[in-house]
Design an enzyme around this catalytic site. Structure first.
Site, PDB file in Angstrom:
ATOM      1  N   ASP A 152      19.107  46.919 111.524  1.00  0.00           N
ATOM      2  CA  ASP A 152      19.134  47.315 109.865  1.00  0.00           C
ATOM      3  C   ASP A 152      18.994  48.781 109.726  1.00  0.00           C
ATOM      4  O   ASP A 152      18.245  49.469 110.554  1.00  0.00           O
ATOM      5  CB  ASP A 152      18.163  46.693 109.208  1.00  0.00           C
ATOM      6  CG  ASP A 152      18.231  47.098 107.653  1.00  0.00           C
ATOM      7  OD1 ASP A 152      19.341  46.926 107.050  1.00  0.00           O
ATOM      8  OD2 ASP A 152      17.152  47.710 107.386  1.00  0.00           O
ATOM      9  N   HIS A 177      11.199  48.828 104.581  1.00  0.00           N
ATOM     10  CA  HIS A 177      11.252  49.898 105.631  1.00  0.00           C
ATOM     11  C   HIS A 177       9.898  50.709 105.419  1.00  0.00           C
ATOM     12  O   HIS A 177       9.448  51.299 104.173  1.00  0.00           O
ATOM     13  CB  HIS A 177      12.256  51.013 105.307  1.00  0.00           C
ATOM     14  CG  HIS A 177      13.796  50.216 105.675  1.00  0.00           C
ATOM     15  ND1 HIS A 177      14.158  50.271 106.840  1.00  0.00           N
ATOM     16  CD2 HIS A 177      14.581  49.392 104.711  1.00  0.00           C
ATOM     17  CE1 HIS A 177      15.564  49.663 106.825  1.00  0.00           C
ATOM     18  NE2 HIS A 177      15.570  48.995 105.520  1.00  0.00           N
ATOM     19  N   HIS A 236      20.671  41.479 102.727  1.00  0.00           N
ATOM     20  CA  HIS A 236      21.314  42.102 101.665  1.00  0.00           C
ATOM     21  C   HIS A 236      22.884  41.671 101.384  1.00  0.00           C
ATOM     22  O   HIS A 236      23.477  42.997 101.019  1.00  0.00           O
ATOM     23  CB  HIS A 236      20.819  43.665 101.342  1.00  0.00           C
ATOM     24  CG  HIS A 236      21.243  44.522 102.424  1.00  0.00           C
ATOM     25  ND1 HIS A 236      22.339  44.413 103.168  1.00  0.00           N
ATOM     26  CD2 HIS A 236      20.289  45.500 102.881  1.00  0.00           C
ATOM     27  CE1 HIS A 236      22.157  45.458 104.119  1.00  0.00           C
ATOM     28  NE2 HIS A 236      21.162  45.818 104.272  1.00  0.00           N
ATOM     29  N   ASP A 265      14.181  45.056 100.683  1.00  0.00           N
ATOM     30  CA  ASP A 265      14.870  46.057 101.010  1.00  0.00           C
ATOM     31  C   ASP A 265      14.160  47.330 100.518  1.00  0.00           C
ATOM     32  O   ASP A 265      14.925  48.426 100.384  1.00  0.00           O
ATOM     33  CB  ASP A 265      16.444  46.248 101.090  1.00  0.00           C
ATOM     34  CG  ASP A 265      17.327  47.273 101.942  1.00  0.00           C
ATOM     35  OD1 ASP A 265      16.399  47.701 102.902  1.00  0.00           O
ATOM     36  OD2 ASP A 265      18.263  47.424 101.757  1.00  0.00           O
ATOM     37  N   HIS A 290      12.306  42.058 104.293  1.00  0.00           N
ATOM     38  CA  HIS A 290      13.012  43.450 104.514  1.00  0.00           C
ATOM     39  C   HIS A 290      12.413  44.419 103.935  1.00  0.00           C
ATOM     40  O   HIS A 290      12.605  44.565 102.527  1.00  0.00           O
ATOM     41  CB  HIS A 290      14.511  42.877 104.157  1.00  0.00           C
ATOM     42  CG  HIS A 290      15.437  43.932 104.349  1.00  0.00           C
ATOM     43  ND1 HIS A 290      16.666  43.794 104.388  1.00  0.00           N
ATOM     44  CD2 HIS A 290      15.401  45.374 104.717  1.00  0.00           C
ATOM     45  CE1 HIS A 290      17.463  45.001 104.837  1.00  0.00           C
ATOM     46  NE2 HIS A 290      16.438  45.857 105.014  1.00  0.00           N
ATOM     47  N   ASN A 293      13.945  50.724 112.043  1.00  0.00           N
ATOM     48  CA  ASN A 293      14.549  52.176 111.961  1.00  0.00           C
ATOM     49  C   ASN A 293      13.741  53.335 111.642  1.00  0.00           C
ATOM     50  O   ASN A 293      13.778  54.125 110.660  1.00  0.00           O
ATOM     51  CB  ASN A 293      15.871  52.309 111.228  1.00  0.00           C
ATOM     52  CG  ASN A 293      15.481  52.206 109.782  1.00  0.00           C
ATOM     53  OD1 ASN A 293      14.323  51.529 109.312  1.00  0.00           O
ATOM     54  ND2 ASN A 293      16.215  52.542 108.766  1.00  0.00           N
ATOM     55  N   HIS A 318      22.358  43.570 109.174  1.00  0.00           N
ATOM     56  CA  HIS A 318      22.796  44.672 108.067  1.00  0.00           C
ATOM     57  C   HIS A 318      24.541  44.506 107.963  1.00  0.00           C
ATOM     58  O   HIS A 318      25.147  45.246 109.016  1.00  0.00           O
ATOM     59  CB  HIS A 318      22.432  46.021 108.061  1.00  0.00           C
ATOM     60  CG  HIS A 318      22.926  47.167 107.316  1.00  0.00           C
ATOM     61  ND1 HIS A 318      22.023  47.633 106.345  1.00  0.00           N
ATOM     62  CD2 HIS A 318      24.069  47.579 107.205  1.00  0.00           C
ATOM     63  CE1 HIS A 318      22.666  48.615 105.664  1.00  0.00           C
ATOM     64  NE2 HIS A 318      23.750  48.501 106.233  1.00  0.00           N
ATOM     65  N   ARG A 337       8.603  53.081 107.420  1.00  0.00           N
ATOM     66  CA  ARG A 337       8.815  54.596 107.711  1.00  0.00           C
ATOM     67  C   ARG A 337       7.638  55.099 108.607  1.00  0.00           C
ATOM     68  O   ARG A 337       7.821  56.180 108.932  1.00  0.00           O
ATOM     69  CB  ARG A 337       8.576  55.408 106.543  1.00  0.00           C
ATOM     70  CG  ARG A 337       9.644  54.948 105.256  1.00  0.00           C
ATOM     71  CD  ARG A 337      11.181  54.956 105.853  1.00  0.00           C
ATOM     72  NE  ARG A 337      12.006  54.982 104.520  1.00  0.00           N
ATOM     73  CZ  ARG A 337      13.168  54.577 104.568  1.00  0.00           C
ATOM     74  NH1 ARG A 337      13.546  54.048 105.509  1.00  0.00           N
ATOM     75  NH2 ARG A 337      14.042  54.624 103.443  1.00  0.00           N
TER      76      ARG A 337
HETATM   77 ZN   LIG Z   1      17.255  47.878 105.153  1.00  0.00          ZN
END
Ligand SMILES: [Zn+2]
Length: 380
Positions: free
Chosen positions: A136, A47, A199, A272, A45, A79, A163, A49
């Protein structure tokens, strides 16, 4: 590279000191007395970006930071901007990730634009290399649509990572319990579906997952290092720098997560990793840097070696059907250091552990038979 007197982390914990040969091109043989050799950790998990937010992180800065932190395989969430909701986008990310120092895999979004209204093409995403599907960062999907999503993912042979937070209920413990209950209800109805709860942060969610597992449902779960190590008491003074979603909970919730990790109700520790630039944090953005503090924080929790191996090495890979490929990390479990976000390789310096002393640090990371990071040992 020949390591002498090294202890090896495996399924049953730490071995006695032994001699081990590691495929690591160009690395010098060494006396590894006091060090621990572990298969590279996998983070389910994160991110990264990219595309869309280079001020927070890029694939390269994220992969470099992960390598420094001891991760040789990272699963990047969808995301981004644009969202990874089409096969061509996922395919192009995967192509670019081949040049990175560690292995980066990608999830595809469950719904177009993460808006909860229209499902993505699960089969096409799988064919493009998606390891899982997840919205997520959002939980806009309703129960009926979530059932359809699990169905499509099952047909494509992919797990769904959720999520678990009913958006309409905010970020309280109820919002997590409602979302976990809904997701488990949907799972019960769909043959072949696999669900992974991201999470987990509350005792109530732990209890729901424990009951579902004893019922035999194909559900797995993760907790983050910050939810395992910190509680609401640690962040009240941090102002917007303590913002994270789900929020840090009560000490009782934290204790429940630690117990659940030991007894296997929580399968995995996942960071995360959510890097942000300073201005975004000051404006209230949710999320913490996760990679470079993970080993020190996790070793500091006092779990036995077998539990750490399961949570950081074996279960993440089992959940995604991945195997180890010449991925190793060398850890100095006694190295004490003070966390300073400014020194991170990540563009996100937003750590809740700023200024804390941690014990345990990655000395070397090997991926695909190459040394990708090596820290000069300092005995302080
Ligand atoms: Zn996340």
């Amino acid at each position: 590279m020949r390591l002498q007197h090294v202890r090896v982390l495996g399924p049953t914990g730490l071995s006695a000191p032994q001699t081990v040969d590691v495929n690591a091109e160009g690395a010098e043989d060494r006396d590894a007395t006091g060090l621990v050799l572990s298969p590279g950790w996998m983070d389910l998990h994160a991110h990264l970006r990219e595309p869309g937010f280079p001020q927070k992180e890029t694939l390269l800065s994220g992969a470099t930071s992960a390598a420094v932190g001891g991760f040789t395989h990272v699963l990047a969430m969808a995301n981004t901007d644009p969202v990874t909701d089409r096969a061509e986008r996922l395919q192009s990310l995967l192509t670019r990730s081949q040049a990175l120092p560690i292995r980066i895999s990608f999830v595809g979004a469950v719904t177009i634009g993460l808006d909860g209204r229209q499902l993505t093409d699960a089969a096409a995403l799988k064919a493009a290399g998606a390891m899982a599907l997840s919205d997520d960062g959002r939980h806009a999907i309703d129960r009926v649509m979530f059932g359809h999503a699990l169905d499509a993912a099952a047909a494509a042979g992919l797990p769904v990572l959720v999520h678990a937070q009913a958006e309409q209920l905010g970020d309280g413990p109820d919002a997590e319990a409602v979302a976990v209950t809904d997701a488990l209800d949907a799972l019960r109805d769909i043959r072949g579906a696999r669900l992974h709860i991201q999470h987990v942060s509350t005792r109530r969610a732990v209890d729901l997952i424990r009951a579902a597992k004893s019922e035999g449902l194909p559900v797995t779960a993760e907790a983050t290092p910050h939810h395992l190590a910190l509680s609401s008491r640690d962040v009240w003074a941090m102002g917007p720098h303590g913002n994270v979603n789900p929020p840090l909970r009560s000490p009782d919730d934290r204790d429940a997560l630690c117990e659940a990790l030991v007894d296997g109700v929580i399968d995995v520790i996942a960071t995360d990793h959510a890097p942000h630039e300073l201005a975004a944090k000051q404006a209230g953005a949710n999320g913490f840097h996760g990679f470079e503090t993970a080993v020190g924080v996790i070793l500091g929790l006092g779990f036995d070696g077998g539990t750490v191996y399961r949570a950081c090495v074996s279960r993440p890979r089992e959940i995604l059907g991945q195997s180890l490929e010449d991925e190793w990390i060398l850890i100095d479990p006694d190295a004490e250091w003070r966390v300073d976000g400014a020194s991170f390789k990540s563009r996100g310096k937003n750590t809740p552990f700023q200024g804390r002393r941690l014990r345990g640090r990655v000395v070397m990371t090997v991926c695909r038979g190459q040394v990708v990071t090596e820290r000069v040992m300092q005995h302080v």
